[in-house]
Design an enzyme around this catalytic site. Structure first.
Site, PDB file in Angstrom:
ATOM      1  N   HIS A 113     -11.229  -6.071   8.358  1.00  0.00           N
ATOM      2  CA  HIS A 113     -11.964  -5.765   7.126  1.00  0.00           C
ATOM      3  C   HIS A 113     -13.258  -5.015   7.409  1.00  0.00           C
ATOM      4  O   HIS A 113     -14.242  -5.165   6.699  1.00  0.00           O
ATOM      5  CB  HIS A 113     -12.278  -7.055   6.358  1.00  0.00           C
ATOM      6  CG  HIS A 113     -11.066  -7.825   5.946  1.00  0.00           C
ATOM      7  ND1 HIS A 113     -10.510  -8.793   6.735  1.00  0.00           N
ATOM      8  CD2 HIS A 113     -10.287  -7.742   4.839  1.00  0.00           C
ATOM      9  CE1 HIS A 113      -9.438  -9.297   6.132  1.00  0.00           C
ATOM     10  NE2 HIS A 113      -9.281  -8.669   4.986  1.00  0.00           N
ATOM     11  N   GLU A 154       0.812  -1.215   0.000  1.00  0.00           N
ATOM     12  CA  GLU A 154       0.000   0.000   0.000  1.00  0.00           C
ATOM     13  C   GLU A 154       0.846   1.266   0.000  1.00  0.00           C
ATOM     14  O   GLU A 154       0.471   2.262  -0.631  1.00  0.00           O
ATOM     15  CB  GLU A 154      -0.945  -0.018   1.202  1.00  0.00           C
ATOM     16  CG  GLU A 154      -2.100  -1.009   1.080  1.00  0.00           C
ATOM     17  CD  GLU A 154      -1.703  -2.448   1.377  1.00  0.00           C
ATOM     18  OE1 GLU A 154      -2.520  -3.352   1.121  1.00  0.00           O
ATOM     19  OE2 GLU A 154      -0.563  -2.656   1.856  1.00  0.00           O
TER      20      GLU A 154
END
Length: 368
Positions: free
Chosen positions: A172, A102
């Site tokens: 998540h 990321e």
């Protein structure tokens, strides 16, 4: 190594999880409220939120030859299928996979934007945006300022899935908007519906400031409505009054807007209380005028979000409302939020600020 393994692991897990999303939708803590498009918007098509996101990127890639879409798994359509067909239509030079890193995705996007291209980066889950935090906060947000406006990366948009999904647990399900709201130089947007997602994403892509576009993943398939087919943009920094009311102002964003709409109906039916429901739309910039005018009218305010209570963006709104509307308040501003714990798995229903917790807050402010 942990980043790579973690990335591969959450990709595999969510491919499986996506097949169960219809089950999660049936057990959702909210009811989606579709909106009727303005007839002046022209031809419409019935689409899901994920399809509206795909359509927005398709339009951007078609009209801007410098635009590129990149991120983990986007070349084959992405874990949530938001980039399906884009690689085939626009080629591997403009829609491509990145390593599972990321920080690298964000840094690459900054470099593309500085060089003059339109960069549309995908962070597969907002929970995994934190390795990119330094790049976004210390580089993207400050690039124009530190160069005295000689250079900027304003044509960078970072997309990331966001919020509870029914089975996402601690890695998540997070809502990290308030982390970025503390950083001048970034714009932060969270849509509530397919029609809002398309127009707001196009606005972010074309805005001359780096934008973070959080997409409520539980709405990807559960949110379906008629969306204008044409290219259109919606204003950033402008809140929407969804339901007008006189007694209590309810403020939320993303999925929580639909919770508050149901709460407003319950309050009217059970308590005879008229609630005004406002979708903040963008976290930064946020629409002070609309919020203040509503609270001045109602005298009571409840802010609700999925993120934890302490340090959530609701605290900023509550403080600003108290500063500017103090003499009009009939009760202290209330916050109904996620708890100050990691996001749980089986205890998600107890963690979320559901309609019953919000209804209790309405009882509290109306009886103060």
């Amino acid at each position: 190594m942990s980043v790579v393994l973690g990335g591969r692991l959450h990709s595999v897990l969510l491919r499986t999880a996506c097949t169960n999303q219809l089950t999660a939708t049936r057990n959702a803590h909210f009811t989606f409220y579709p909106e009727t498009p303005d007839p002046s918007a022209g031809e419409t098509s019935k689409v899901t939120l994920l399809q509206s996101v795909t359509d927005a990127m398709d339009i951007a890639l078609t009209k801007d030859p410098t635009a590129c879409v990149f991120g983990e798994d986007v070349a084959f359509g992405g874990v949530f299928r938001c980039t399906v067909g884009l690689r085939e239509k626009f080629g591997k030079e403009r829609v491509f996979n990145t390593p599972l890193c990321e920080q690298g995705i964000a840094g690459f996007g900054i470099g593309m934007a500085v060089a003059g291209a339109t960069a549309i980066a995908e962070i597969q889950f907002a929970d995994y945006i934190f390795p990119a935090f330094d790049q976004l906060v210390n580089e993207a947000a400050k690039y124009r300022y530190r160069s005295g406006n000689l250079f900027d990366c304003g044509s960078l948009t970072v997309r990331a899935t966001w919020g509870a999904v029914g089975h996402g647990a601690l890695y998540h399900s997070q809502s990290p908007e308030s982390y970025f709201a503390h950083t001048p130089g970034l714009k932060i947007v969270i849509p509530r519906s397919p029609s809002k997602a398309k127009g707001l994403l196009l606005s972010c892509i074309r805005d001359k400031n780096p934008c973070i576009f959080f997409e409520p993943k539980i709405l990807y398939r559960s949110a379906v409505e008629q969306v204008p087919v044409k290219d259109y943009e919606l204003p950033l920094g402008k809140a929407d009054v969804i339901v007008e009311g006189d007694d209590v102002t309810l403020i939320g964003w993303g999925t929580q807007v639909h919770v508050l709409r149901e709460v407003a109906e319950l309050a009217q039916q059970k308590l005879g209380v008229s609630c005004e429901v406002i979708d903040l739309v963008s976290i930064i910039p946020w629409d002070r005028e609309t919020l203040f005018n509503s609270v001045i009218k109602t005298g009571r305010c409840i802010v609700s979000h999925e993120a934890p209570y302490t340090g959530g963006f609701g605290a900023e709104l509550a403080a600003a409302i108290q500063e500017n509307c103090f003499l009009n308040l009939e009760a202290p501003v209330q916050r109904v939020c996620g708890h100050d714990t990691p996001f749980p798995h089986i205890f998600e229903p107890f963690y979320l600020p559901d309609k019953w917790r919000c209804l209790e807050a309405i009882k509290k402010v109306t009886s103060f």
